[in-house]
Scaffold this motif. Structure first.
Motif, PDB file in Angstrom:
ATOM      1  N   UNK A  56       3.422 -13.245  -1.288  1.00 46.65           N
ATOM      2  CA  UNK A  56       2.824 -12.727  -2.522  1.00 46.65           C
ATOM      3  C   UNK A  56       2.221 -11.340  -2.311  1.00 46.65           C
ATOM      4  N   UNK A  57       1.579 -11.124  -1.167  1.00 53.26           N
ATOM      5  CA  UNK A  57       1.010  -9.799  -0.871  1.00 53.26           C
ATOM      6  C   UNK A  57       2.110  -8.747  -0.773  1.00 53.26           C
ATOM      7  N   UNK A  58       3.221  -9.101  -0.151  1.00 50.90           N
ATOM      8  CA  UNK A  58       4.335  -8.164  -0.043  1.00 50.90           C
ATOM      9  C   UNK A  58       4.922  -7.849  -1.418  1.00 50.90           C
ATOM     10  N   UNK A  59       5.046  -8.859  -2.265  1.00 51.49           N
ATOM     11  CA  UNK A  59       5.553  -8.628  -3.626  1.00 51.49           C
ATOM     12  C   UNK A  59       4.623  -7.695  -4.396  1.00 51.49           C
ATOM     13  N   UNK A  60       3.326  -7.890  -4.236  1.00 48.91           N
ATOM     14  CA  UNK A  60       2.350  -7.014  -4.886  1.00 48.91           C
ATOM     15  C   UNK A  60       2.503  -5.586  -4.388  1.00 48.91           C
ATOM     16  N   UNK A  61       2.617  -5.422  -3.079  1.00 48.35           N
ATOM     17  CA  UNK A  61       2.815  -4.086  -2.528  1.00 48.35           C
ATOM     18  C   UNK A  61       4.100  -3.457  -3.056  1.00 48.35           C
ATOM     19  N   UNK A  62       5.178  -4.208  -3.050  1.00 51.42           N
ATOM     20  CA  UNK A  62       6.466  -3.675  -3.518  1.00 51.42           C
ATOM     21  C   UNK A  62       6.376  -3.200  -4.965  1.00 51.42           C
ATOM     22  N   UNK A  63       5.635  -3.922  -5.794  1.00 51.58           N
ATOM     23  CA  UNK A  63       5.518  -3.524  -7.201  1.00 51.58           C
ATOM     24  C   UNK A  63       4.574  -2.332  -7.389  1.00 51.58           C
ATOM     25  N   UNK A  64       3.660  -2.115  -6.454  1.00 55.07           N
ATOM     26  CA  UNK A  64       2.678  -1.032  -6.540  1.00 55.07           C
ATOM     27  C   UNK A  64       3.155   0.237  -5.835  1.00 55.07           C
ATOM     28  N   UNK A  65       4.102   0.088  -4.935  1.00 56.52           N
ATOM     29  CA  UNK A  65       4.560   1.196  -4.096  1.00 56.52           C
ATOM     30  C   UNK A  65       4.982   2.443  -4.875  1.00 56.52           C
ATOM     31  N   UNK A  66       5.749   2.334  -5.951  1.00 54.87           N
ATOM     32  CA  UNK A  66       6.118   3.557  -6.678  1.00 54.87           C
ATOM     33  C   UNK A  66       4.906   4.329  -7.193  1.00 54.87           C
ATOM     34  N   UNK A  67       3.875   3.632  -7.624  1.00 60.08           N
ATOM     35  CA  UNK A  67       2.653   4.299  -8.097  1.00 60.08           C
ATOM     36  C   UNK A  67       1.959   5.012  -6.949  1.00 60.08           C
ATOM     37  N   UNK A  68       1.858   4.339  -5.818  1.00 61.34           N
ATOM     38  CA  UNK A  68       1.195   4.949  -4.656  1.00 61.34           C
ATOM     39  C   UNK A  68       1.944   6.210  -4.228  1.00 61.34           C
ATOM     40  N   UNK A  69       3.255   6.103  -4.113  1.00 59.19           N
ATOM     41  CA  UNK A  69       4.054   7.231  -3.629  1.00 59.19           C
ATOM     42  C   UNK A  69       4.084   8.408  -4.601  1.00 59.19           C
ATOM     43  N   UNK A  70       3.766   8.161  -5.869  1.00 61.32           N
ATOM     44  CA  UNK A  70       3.784   9.242  -6.854  1.00 61.32           C
ATOM     45  C   UNK A  70       2.493  10.058  -6.869  1.00 61.32           C
ATOM     46  N   UNK A  71       1.494   9.646  -6.119  1.00 59.33           N
ATOM     47  CA  UNK A  71       0.210  10.342  -6.088  1.00 59.33           C
ATOM     48  C   UNK A  71       0.356  11.679  -5.378  1.00 59.33           C
ATOM     49  N   UNK A  72      -0.173  12.718  -6.006  1.00 59.55           N
ATOM     50  CA  UNK A  72      -0.102  14.062  -5.436  1.00 59.55           C
ATOM     51  C   UNK A  72      -0.774  14.098  -4.066  1.00 59.55           C
ATOM     52  N   UNK A  73      -0.051  14.563  -3.069  1.00 54.67           N
ATOM     53  CA  UNK A  73      -0.592  14.693  -1.725  1.00 54.67           C
ATOM     54  C   UNK A  73      -0.235  13.565  -0.778  1.00 54.67           C
ATOM     55  N   UNK A  74       0.361  12.484  -1.300  1.00 52.08           N
ATOM     56  CA  UNK A  74       0.713  11.366  -0.419  1.00 52.08           C
ATOM     57  C   UNK A  74       1.810  11.801   0.551  1.00 52.08           C
ATOM     58  N   UNK A  75       1.545  11.624   1.824  1.00 50.94           N
ATOM     59  CA  UNK A  75       2.520  11.943   2.875  1.00 50.94           C
ATOM     60  C   UNK A  75       3.360  10.730   3.234  1.00 50.94           C
ATOM     61  N   UNK A  76       2.769   9.536   3.100  1.00 46.47           N
ATOM     62  CA  UNK A  76       3.503   8.336   3.461  1.00 46.47           C
ATOM     63  C   UNK A  76       2.681   7.087   3.237  1.00 46.47           C
ATOM     64  N   UNK A  77       3.386   5.975   3.184  1.00 49.73           N
ATOM     65  CA  UNK A  77       2.760   4.663   3.047  1.00 49.73           C
ATOM     66  C   UNK A  77       3.350   3.779   4.143  1.00 49.73           C
ATOM     67  N   UNK A  78       2.490   3.105   4.865  1.00 52.97           N
ATOM     68  CA  UNK A  78       2.925   2.200   5.924  1.00 52.97           C
ATOM     69  C   UNK A  78       2.352   0.817   5.661  1.00 52.97           C
ATOM     70  N   UNK A  79       3.101  -0.197   6.055  1.00 53.46           N
ATOM     71  CA  UNK A  79       2.630  -1.570   5.969  1.00 53.46           C
ATOM     72  C   UNK A  79       2.620  -2.139   7.384  1.00 53.46           C
ATOM     73  N   UNK A  80       1.527  -2.790   7.722  1.00 54.13           N
ATOM     74  CA  UNK A  80       1.409  -3.439   9.020  1.00 54.13           C
ATOM     75  C   UNK A  80       1.179  -4.926   8.776  1.00 54.13           C
ATOM     76  N   UNK A  81       1.948  -5.762   9.464  1.00 56.62           N
ATOM     77  CA  UNK A  81       1.757  -7.206   9.398  1.00 56.62           C
ATOM     78  C   UNK A  81       1.673  -7.715  10.835  1.00 56.62           C
ATOM     79  N   UNK A  82       0.649  -8.492  11.123  1.00 63.42           N
ATOM     80  CA  UNK A  82       0.522  -9.129  12.425  1.00 63.42           C
ATOM     81  C   UNK A  82       0.617 -10.636  12.221  1.00 63.42           C
ATOM     82  N   UNK A  83       1.623 -11.233  12.833  1.00 55.65           N
ATOM     83  CA  UNK A  83       1.808 -12.675  12.724  1.00 55.65           C
ATOM     84  C   UNK A  83       0.853 -13.469  13.583  1.00 55.65           C
TER      85      UNK A  83
END
Length: 136
Positions: A56-83
């Motif tokens: 569910x967290x990944x689905x939320x991120x996937x749906x929010x990612x285009x908004x995050x990446x469209x922000x002026x000045x964003x160089x990158x977005x990374x996701x870290x998951x530790x099992x």
């Protein structure tokens, strides 16, 4: 043009004649310079239900990612998951010169994202952190 401490700390000096931006590094201490500031959203997820909270967290991120990446000045977005420790982290890196606008605007979609993250069954310890990040 008057150079204020705030303009220098944001890493931008404008040269009046050429009307160009010249990037300078912000400095935390001698030898500790940066031109990128990152905002981290993090939480713990549960392995219960075949890791449903992580899905569910990944689905939320996937749906929010285009908004995050469209922000002026964003160089990158990374996701870290530790099992092992069950961490889920989203790191948004921004040009330090754009940080002030991002911060004063509420860190983009942060409030909405975190509210939705907290509502996911099995998600705990939702936190944020701001830091500088630089390749070495």
């Amino acid at each position: 043009m008057i150079l204020t401490a705030a303009r220098i700390s944001r890493g931008i000096v404008q040269q009046p004649a050429a009307k160009q931006l010249v990037r300078t590094m912000g400095t935390i201490a001698d030898g500790v310079e940066f031109d990128t500031i990152a905002r981290e959203w993090r939480c713990k997820w549960s392995a219960d239900g075949d890791k449903a909270s992580l899905v569910a967290a990944q689905k939320l991120l996937s749906s929010t990612l285009p908004t995050i990446k469209s922000i002026d000045g964003v160089k990158g977005v990374q996701r870290i998951v530790c099992g092992g420790c069950l961490d889920f982290k989203v790191i948004t890196s921004l040009d330090a010169a754009k940080w002030g606008d991002f911060e004063s605007g509420g860190h983009g979609p942060e409030e909405d994202f975190l509210a939705k993250l907290k509502a996911i069954d099995g998600i705990t310890e939702v936190e944020t952190q701001t830091y500088t990040i630089m390749p070495m």
